[in-house]
Design a protein around this motif. Sequence first.
Motif, PDB file in Angstrom:
ATOM      1  N   GLY A   1      39.057  36.799  49.624  1.00 36.62           N
ATOM      2  CA  GLY A   1      39.073  35.371  49.303  1.00 36.62           C
ATOM      3  C   GLY A   1      38.735  35.052  47.861  1.00 36.62           C
ATOM      4  N   LEU A   2      38.952  36.005  46.958  1.00 40.00           N
ATOM      5  CA  LEU A   2      38.724  35.724  45.540  1.00 40.00           C
ATOM      6  C   LEU A   2      39.839  34.818  45.007  1.00 40.00           C
ATOM      7  CD1 LEU A   2      37.506  39.259  44.522  1.00 40.00           C
ATOM      8  CD2 LEU A   2      36.195  37.143  44.254  1.00 40.00           C
ATOM      9  N   PRO A   3      39.546  34.086  43.929  1.00 41.33           N
ATOM     10  CA  PRO A   3      40.547  33.136  43.412  1.00 41.33           C
ATOM     11  C   PRO A   3      41.778  33.849  42.855  1.00 41.33           C
ATOM     12  CG  PRO A   3      38.560  33.132  42.036  1.00 41.33           C
ATOM     13  CD  PRO A   3      38.281  34.022  43.188  1.00 41.33           C
ATOM     14  N   ARG A   4      42.925  33.208  43.007  1.00 40.26           N
ATOM     15  CA  ARG A   4      44.154  33.749  42.420  1.00 40.26           C
ATOM     16  C   ARG A   4      44.040  33.691  40.900  1.00 40.26           C
ATOM     17  NH1 ARG A   4      48.649  34.628  45.372  1.00 40.26           N
ATOM     18  NH2 ARG A   4      49.936  34.407  43.526  1.00 40.26           N
ATOM     19  N   GLY A   5      44.640  34.654  40.245  1.00 36.37           N
ATOM     20  CA  GLY A   5      44.602  34.649  38.792  1.00 36.37           C
ATOM     21  C   GLY A   5      45.961  34.966  38.240  1.00 36.37           C
ATOM     22  N   ASN A   6      46.077  34.955  36.914  1.00 37.37           N
ATOM     23  CA  ASN A   6      47.325  35.388  36.304  1.00 37.37           C
ATOM     24  C   ASN A   6      47.456  36.881  36.499  1.00 37.37           C
ATOM     25  OD1 ASN A   6      47.799  32.822  35.357  1.00 37.37           O
ATOM     26  ND2 ASN A   6      46.624  33.205  33.486  1.00 37.37           N
ATOM     27  N   ARG A   7      48.643  37.314  36.815  1.00 35.60           N
ATOM     28  CA  ARG A   7      48.846  38.756  36.955  1.00 35.60           C
ATOM     29  C   ARG A   7      48.815  39.396  35.570  1.00 35.60           C
ATOM     30  NH1 ARG A   7      47.552  38.442  41.392  1.00 35.60           N
ATOM     31  NH2 ARG A   7      48.820  37.906  43.189  1.00 35.60           N
TER      32      ARG A   7
ATOM     33  N   VAL B   1      28.990  48.417  41.724  1.00 36.71           N
ATOM     34  CA  VAL B   1      29.884  47.296  41.423  1.00 36.71           C
ATOM     35  C   VAL B   1      29.112  45.978  41.473  1.00 36.71           C
ATOM     36  CG1 VAL B   1      31.846  45.987  42.304  1.00 36.71           C
ATOM     37  CG2 VAL B   1      32.007  48.478  42.072  1.00 36.71           C
ATOM     38  N   ALA B   2      28.200  45.842  42.412  1.00 37.41           N
ATOM     39  CA  ALA B   2      27.394  44.618  42.491  1.00 37.41           C
ATOM     40  C   ALA B   2      26.622  44.414  41.191  1.00 37.41           C
ATOM     41  CB  ALA B   2      26.434  44.694  43.670  1.00 37.41           C
TER      42      ALA B   2
ATOM     43  N   ALA C   1      30.862  36.309  46.531  1.00 39.25           N
ATOM     44  CA  ALA C   1      30.460  34.902  46.396  1.00 39.25           C
ATOM     45  C   ALA C   1      30.157  34.573  44.936  1.00 39.25           C
ATOM     46  CB  ALA C   1      29.241  34.621  47.274  1.00 39.25           C
ATOM     47  N   TYR C   2      29.472  35.477  44.276  1.00 38.73           N
ATOM     48  CA  TYR C   2      29.116  35.251  42.864  1.00 38.73           C
ATOM     49  C   TYR C   2      30.367  35.217  41.994  1.00 38.73           C
ATOM     50  CZ  TYR C   2      26.817  35.969  38.344  1.00 38.73           C
ATOM     51  OH  TYR C   2      26.397  35.854  37.042  1.00 38.73           O
ATOM     52  N   ALA C   3      31.268  36.164  42.221  1.00 37.72           N
ATOM     53  CA  ALA C   3      32.484  36.246  41.393  1.00 37.72           C
ATOM     54  C   ALA C   3      33.375  35.025  41.590  1.00 37.72           C
ATOM     55  CB  ALA C   3      33.257  37.523  41.723  1.00 37.72           C
ATOM     56  N   GLY C   4      33.225  34.356  42.724  1.00 37.39           N
ATOM     57  CA  GLY C   4      34.025  33.163  42.981  1.00 37.39           C
ATOM     58  C   GLY C   4      33.471  31.913  42.309  1.00 37.39           C
TER      59      GLY C   4
ATOM     60  N   GLY D   1      26.368  43.844  52.619  1.00 40.71           N
ATOM     61  CA  GLY D   1      25.622  42.697  52.106  1.00 40.71           C
ATOM     62  C   GLY D   1      25.856  42.516  50.612  1.00 40.71           C
ATOM     63  N   LEU D   2      25.888  43.626  49.883  1.00 40.15           N
ATOM     64  CA  LEU D   2      26.119  43.549  48.439  1.00 40.15           C
ATOM     65  C   LEU D   2      27.526  43.064  48.133  1.00 40.15           C
ATOM     66  CD1 LEU D   2      24.229  46.723  47.211  1.00 40.15           C
ATOM     67  CD2 LEU D   2      23.781  44.354  46.502  1.00 40.15           C
ATOM     68  N   LEU D   3      28.498  43.532  48.915  1.00 45.21           N
ATOM     69  CA  LEU D   3      29.876  43.084  48.690  1.00 45.21           C
ATOM     70  C   LEU D   3      29.984  41.577  48.918  1.00 45.21           C
ATOM     71  CD1 LEU D   3      32.881  43.617  48.138  1.00 45.21           C
ATOM     72  CD2 LEU D   3      33.149  44.138  50.580  1.00 45.21           C
ATOM     73  N   GLU D   4      29.408  41.094  50.011  1.00 49.92           N
ATOM     74  CA  GLU D   4      29.490  39.660  50.318  1.00 49.92           C
ATOM     75  C   GLU D   4      28.841  38.834  49.208  1.00 49.92           C
ATOM     76  OE1 GLU D   4      27.548  39.820  54.075  1.00 49.92           O
ATOM     77  OE2 GLU D   4      29.376  40.382  55.153  1.00 49.92           O
ATOM     78  N   ARG D   5      27.665  39.279  48.787  1.00 50.92           N
ATOM     79  CA  ARG D   5      26.940  38.575  47.735  1.00 50.92           C
ATOM     80  C   ARG D   5      27.751  38.564  46.435  1.00 50.92           C
ATOM     81  NH1 ARG D   5      21.455  37.740  46.742  1.00 50.92           N
ATOM     82  NH2 ARG D   5      20.758  38.766  48.652  1.00 50.92           N
TER      83      ARG D   5
END
Lengths: 376, 309
Positions: free
Chosen positions: A370-376, B265-266, B196-199, B189-193
């Motif tokens: 569910g990450l945001p879409r971006g430019n390819r 990665v987190a 969420a942060y990257a979004g 848990g780290l992936l979910e966190r």
Amino acid sequence: MDLEFSAAEQAFRQEVRTWLQEHVPAEPLESLETATGFAQHREWERRLGAAGLSVVSWPVEHGGRGATPLEWLVFEEEYYAAGAPGRVSQNGINLLAPTLFAHGTPDQLARVLPPMAAGDVIWAQAWSEPDAGSDLAALRANATRVDGGWRLSGQKTWSSRAAFADRGFGLFRSDPESTRHRGLTYVMFALDAPGVTVRPIGRLDGRPAFAELFLDEVFVPDDDVIGAPGDGWRVAMSTAGNERGLTLRSPGRFTAAADRLVAAWRAHGDPSDAALRDRVADAWIAARAYRLKGFETVSRTDDVGAEASVNKIFWSELDIALHETALDLLGPDGELAGDWLEGYVFALAGPIYAGTNEIQRDIVAERVLGLPRGNR
Amino acid sequence: MKFVLNAEQRMFGATLRELLSGAGVPDVLRGGDWRPLWSALADAGVFAVAVPEKYDGAGVLPVELVTALHELGRHAVPGPVVETVAAAVLLDRDPLADAWLPRVASGDAVVSVARPYALDADRADLVLAADGTDLRAAAPGRELTSLDPARRLFEVVPGEVLARGVDTGPAFDLATLACAAQQLGVGRGLLERTVAYAGTREQFGRPIGAFQAVKHHLASVLTGLEFARPLVYGAALAHGTPDFARDVSAAKAACARASYAAARVALQVHGAIGYTEEFDGSFSIRKARALYNAWGSPSEHRARVLAAL
């Protein structure tokens, strides 16, 4: 939660095992990417077909066994454990046929499926073009409306099996005003039809595993269009998950290869080489993970959807790791022609075809995480 | 075959998830007392699934056990949970069982096990140490400092022999599986966190999760975790069969790697905040490294897999 096989599944496993024990050629066939090997593999498909084992997962009314997804996994485990030949009919059986089940006319099903199941017609896919690889929707090869059908013109490339196959299937732009995913039509055509030129391409080891197709006003009757003209993208994508998920590379293929790798380690491995030992173990563990994941997938009642892309990333990387480890185990013999090297060359293409792993990771990130879409 | 959790098992995990989401675990990790949380987990059945029914447990239920440990790992729950699982098996013999197992199931007794160091030995009601085939009670010795501040490790001083002729294999295998499930949860848990942060974290005018470099890191983490999970549940189903030790080792090696990759990665995606102790996720980042070699290193487990084939 359980991992038990029913009595019927065990009986099916035994039936397949017995037949394979009696029929798998003692001498390995030549590579299916050669003219002689292709003919040998076609003959093998005919034997499988005659035994009712070429398309076990197809519905009974279309000549299959109506095997459940779990039974299909069982079939594949037995098939590869027996060291049976690679499936030269795979593109047709696992990609075109499911598309026909979903979108084909009764006439198409009756005409196309029986010779496919019998090994008489081998199919090649025709998706990519010189300027439409990962960005498949940029494709330009076109279909022009004529009386009673269409005329195909343009160029397709990286068409697996096309050097020796009989027929092809792919997407063509039927609306010249259209862009991207709209205005495409899904078409079947003969590779020996007037106007088709097949130019085989040698892959890394020189074998013509794929080909360029040049199409010049190739006539295709309306009967060979799958789904509605202009609706080709949706028709094609409805089964794209098949290719990325389990059906393109079944777990049985990797568990068999991992078992052979462990046997090779026993025979030739240097016990003091802990680094290589770790890689052998990791390959076996990953193959087991893929097998169990397959059981999880067929146990689910919801749609796997974009998660198929996670599968594709995993098996393609596993395939390379497995074969690299085998080559390293062989030491100076690792570069010499043989089953492991052929498997290695085959595996190297895995992260590229059926949507590169970069495309798969985009899909996983956007549609699974569910990450945001971006430019390819 | 039905290789997915049944409705009851899913409910068990969901109940724990709900309990832990509202339990203020970060505050507990920053110096609070974890015994109340331990009691709440026991009430939810976490320890009962490692104890036979005749000692007031629910029976040893490996699938439920890994389901529980996965949730505990996801929330970075402190305390000698894995050790108590090992102890539940070690203590399942006369005359120790009558005295200890009902207390383990109810959460009344916390038991640690030296392997070689004992987690929370000063707060445990009993510390066990294997000495060959002797099972001894042990006293806490010098306190050590782990990278993971929630892992308060102690050297131990072995004391009286509690039982002789003890095969620690089954206990340590079950604990190793519990640890693998815990690692899987830490990674999840780290992936979910991190997703969420990257979004939400924006740089260059857009969420950093829109950049392919970040996406691909996270997709790789998901791939590692997705293919470690079936090894954990497959091993749980092999409990009591000759393949159990092999399958546990396969799961542990894969979970160590997947969990640690998630932690790296987190940390990278969170940037500098991920490198601070004030960041709640830092407990999980540090735990992933600490658990990587706990209950056997990946290399030891790979060797055990190959030896069993």
